[in-house]
Scaffold this motif. Structure first.
Motif, PDB file in Angstrom:
ATOM      1  N   VAL A 147     -52.110  61.115   8.389  1.00 34.96           N
ATOM      2  CA  VAL A 147     -50.772  61.279   7.809  1.00 34.96           C
ATOM      3  C   VAL A 147     -49.930  62.219   8.675  1.00 34.96           C
ATOM      4  O   VAL A 147     -48.754  61.955   8.954  1.00 34.96           O
ATOM      5  N   ALA A 148     -50.548  63.317   9.112  1.00 35.67           N
ATOM      6  CA  ALA A 148     -49.832  64.293   9.937  1.00 35.67           C
ATOM      7  C   ALA A 148     -49.368  63.684  11.251  1.00 35.67           C
ATOM      8  O   ALA A 148     -48.236  63.917  11.697  1.00 35.67           O
ATOM      9  N   VAL A 149     -50.222  62.898  11.889  1.00 36.31           N
ATOM     10  CA  VAL A 149     -49.857  62.251  13.150  1.00 36.31           C
ATOM     11  C   VAL A 149     -48.677  61.310  12.944  1.00 36.31           C
ATOM     12  O   VAL A 149     -47.715  61.303  13.732  1.00 36.31           O
ATOM     13  N   LEU A 150     -48.720  60.531  11.872  1.00 40.15           N
ATOM     14  CA  LEU A 150     -47.626  59.597  11.594  1.00 40.15           C
ATOM     15  C   LEU A 150     -46.315  60.345  11.365  1.00 40.15           C
ATOM     16  O   LEU A 150     -45.265  59.953  11.894  1.00 40.15           O
ATOM     17  N   MET A 151     -46.367  61.422  10.584  1.00 41.25           N
ATOM     18  CA  MET A 151     -45.150  62.180  10.306  1.00 41.25           C
ATOM     19  C   MET A 151     -44.626  62.876  11.557  1.00 41.25           C
ATOM     20  O   MET A 151     -43.415  62.961  11.779  1.00 41.25           O
TER      21      MET A 151
END
Length: 473
Positions: A66-70
C-alpha cells in the motif's frame, strides 16, 4: 559523526510501520524525484517494484504494498486523509493503472509489477527494495533503497538522515558526552538539546514544533479511545482502548480532546486506575497505527504508543506538568533516540523489538526523569534501566501484522519507562554498575547475535506457534 535532530526521531508518521510503510513510501518518492531530475515522468511507460527480505516476508501485513502504491501516486503521508487510502488502493488494483507522481497515468498491474521476493535478500540491509522505471525509448533506470528504521531511507552510498544532519555546537554522540557537556555548561539535558537544536531551528520554532507534536499525540489518543470495532488485516483483533476508556470514565462522553483530558484528570487516581489509563493511552495509539492512522513515530511506528502514553500520563497525573515540561520531555527523549540510532539500530528488522519498544521505553524514561527534576546522570540512568530490561526482545508479529504482540507491548514499554524513571530518581547514579553507553553496545551485540527469524520476518516465536488463516492480500 554528524548530529541528528530530535525531531528526526520523533515526528509525524502514518501506520502501521515506520520501516515497512513510511520507509517504502518515502523511497518511492525519492525514486520519482531522482527521475524528474533527469527527465519528465511522461517519458515513463512502466514501473516495476521488487521487495526483498523482511519487506517481502511481512510486507502484506505491514502495508508495504500500500505504501509503495501511495508513494508512486505522489501522495504525502503527513497530509493524506488516511480514510481514503483503501479506496485509492482499490482503484489502482482494479483499473490496473496508476497516476505516477500525481501527473502521469501509466499501466500498472499490481500482481505483476509489484513483486514480493520472499526467498531473496539484498546484502546491505534486511529491508531492501528495488524500483525499476522503463522509459518509452526502451531504456531502464534501476535504484535500490533500504528502509533502515524510523522512516529513514538509505542507499549503499547515502542516507536520508544526511539531508538534515549537521555538526551541532555541542555534539552528543554518546551518553557520556551528554553528561560531560551538561557538566561543562552547567545545563540540564533538555537545555543542552535546545542549544543544539538551534542549529536547525530558532528556539521559538523548536518550542512550537514540540507543541505541534504534542497536539498530534493528544489528537491521536483521542481518536483511538473513540473508535471500536475490528482492526484490518484478517486477524480479527478487537479494538480495546474505547471500551477501557468508557469504563474508566464511567460512560461519560466527551465532545473534544480538551474535554476528554479534563475528564481523565478528574477520574479516580488510584494506582490501579492510573495503571489502566496508561495502558489505555498506549492501546489507543497503536490501534490507530494498525489501521493506517496518523501517529507520531517515536522512534518507530511499532513503538509509537510508548512515548504518548508516558507523556499523557505525566500531563494528567503528575503535579505541575505544563507545556514547558512537554517541550523538555520531547527534546530529551528525542536526543536519547539519536544515541541509539547512531550507535546501534532502531529497526526491528536489524535488532528485534528491543530496537523499537526497548528504545522507545528508554526515550520515555529519560523524558519523564528530566521533567521530574532528575540530574543529567539520573536521566541517563533512567534510559539505561528501561533498555536493560528489554534486551533480547524479539520481533515476531503474528501474520506479519503490527498487532500481536505489538499493541500490548507498547503498554508494557510505557509501564517499564515510568518504573525506570522512578527507580532512577531514587538512586545515586555514581553507584550504578551499568552505563547507558554499555547497554546500547549490549543491545547492538545482542542484535547481531539474534537469529534472523526473530527480526520481523514472522518466521519465529509467536508468529510461528499461533495458527492463523489470513485472507490473501
Amino acid at each position: 559523526m554528524e548530529s541528528i535532530s530530535a525531531f528526526e526521531i520523533i515526528k509525524v508518521g502514518i501506520g502501521p510501520s515506520s520501516s515497512h510503510t513510511m520507509g517504502p513510501w518515502k523511497a518511492a518518492e525519492l525514486f520519482l524525484n531522482e527521475i524528474q531530475e533527469l527527465q519528465p515522468l511522461k517519458n515513463i511507460s512502466q514501473v516495476i517494484v521488487r521487495l526483498y527480505g523482511s519487506l517481502a516476508k511481512t510486507g502484506h501485513g505491514h502495508g508495504t504494498d500500500v505504501a509503495v502504491l501511495m508513494g508512486l501516486a505522489g501522495e504525502d503521508y503527513t497530509q493524506i486523509n488516511t480514510d481514503t487510502i483503501p479506496e485509492k488502493v482499490t482503484a489502482i488494483k482494479t483499473s490496473k493503472t496508476i497516476l505516477l507522481g500525481g501527473q502521469q497515468l501509466i499501466a500498472f498491474d499490481y500482481d505483476k509489477d509489484l513483486i514480493f521476493e520472499y526467498d531473496k535478500s539484498l546484502p546491505f540491509h534486511a529491508n531492501g527494495m528495488e524500483f525499476i522505471a522503463v522509459f518509452n525509448n526502451g531504456q531502464l533506470m534501476s535504484r535500490k533503497y533500504y528502509s533502515v528504521g524510523g522512516g529513514f531511507v538509505a542507499t549503499e552510498h547515502d542516507n536520508t538522515i544526511n539531508q538534515n544532519a549537521i555538526v551541532t555546537p555541542y555534539p552528543c554522540h554518546h551518553a557520556v558526552t551528554i553528561a560531560e557537556n551538561c557538566a561543562k555548561l552547567n545545563l540540564r539535558i533538555s537545555d543542552l538539546v535546545m542549544l543544539n537544536e538551534q542549529a536547525w531551528r530558532t528556539e521559538e520554532e523548536i518550542k512550537n514544533h514540540a507543541l505541534y507534536i504534542w497536539d498530534e499525540i493528544k489528537d491521536c489518543i483521542f481518536r483511538g479511545v473513540n473508535k471500536s470495532g475490528i482492526l484490518p488485516g484478517g486477524l480479527n483483533v478487537k479494538r480495546r482502548a474505547a471500551e477501557l476508556n468508557e469504563k474508566l470514565l464511567a460512560g461519560r462522553h466527551c465532545n473534544d480532546v480538551n474535554e476528554w483530558i479534563r475528564a481523565v484528570k478528574a477520574s479516580d487516581k488510584s494506582f490501579t486506575s492510573i495503571n489502566k489509563w496508561i495502558s489505555c493511552f498506549a492501546l489507543a495509539v497503536n490501534e490507530e497505527n494498525a489501521s493506517f492512522g496518523r501517529i507520531i513515530t517515536a522512534p518507530t511506528n511499532g513503538a509509537s504508543g510508548v512515548i504518548p502514553a508516558v507523556l499523557m500520563y505525566a500531563w494528567c497525573f503528575v503535579d505541575g506538568f505544563d507545556e514547558d515540561k512537554v517541550v523538555r520531555f520531547i527534546l530529551t527523549a528525542g536526543e536519547i533516540g539519536t544515541i541509539f540510532k547512531k550507535n546501534a539500530t532502531i529497526s526491528a528488522a536489524m535488532g528485534g523489538c528491543q530496537a523499537e519498544i526497548g528504545v522507545s521505553s528508554a526515550m520515555a524514561a529519560a523524558g519523564l526523569a528530566e521533567c521530574l527534576g532528575g540530574t543529567p546522570e539520573q536521566v541517563l540512568m533512567a534510559a539505561e534501566i528501561a533498555m536493560e530490561h528489554h534486551l533480547g526482545l524479539t520481533c515476531d508479529p503474528i501474520g506479519g501484522l503490527v498487532q500481536i504482540p505489538c499493541i500490548e507491548r507498547n503498554s508494557m514499554g510505557a509501564i517499564k519507562a515510568i518504573t525506570a524513571s522512578n527507580i532512577a530518581m531514587e538512586s545515586d547514579p555514581k553507584s550504578a554498575k551499568v552505563s547507558l553507553d554499555a547497554v546500547i553496545k549490549s543491545m547492538w551485540d545482542t542484535a547481531k547475535d539474534m537469529s534472523e527469524k526473530y527480526k520481523e520476518t514472522a518466521e519465529g516465536g509467536l508468529a510461528l506457534n499461533i495458527p492463523v488463516n489470513l485472507p490473501e492480500c
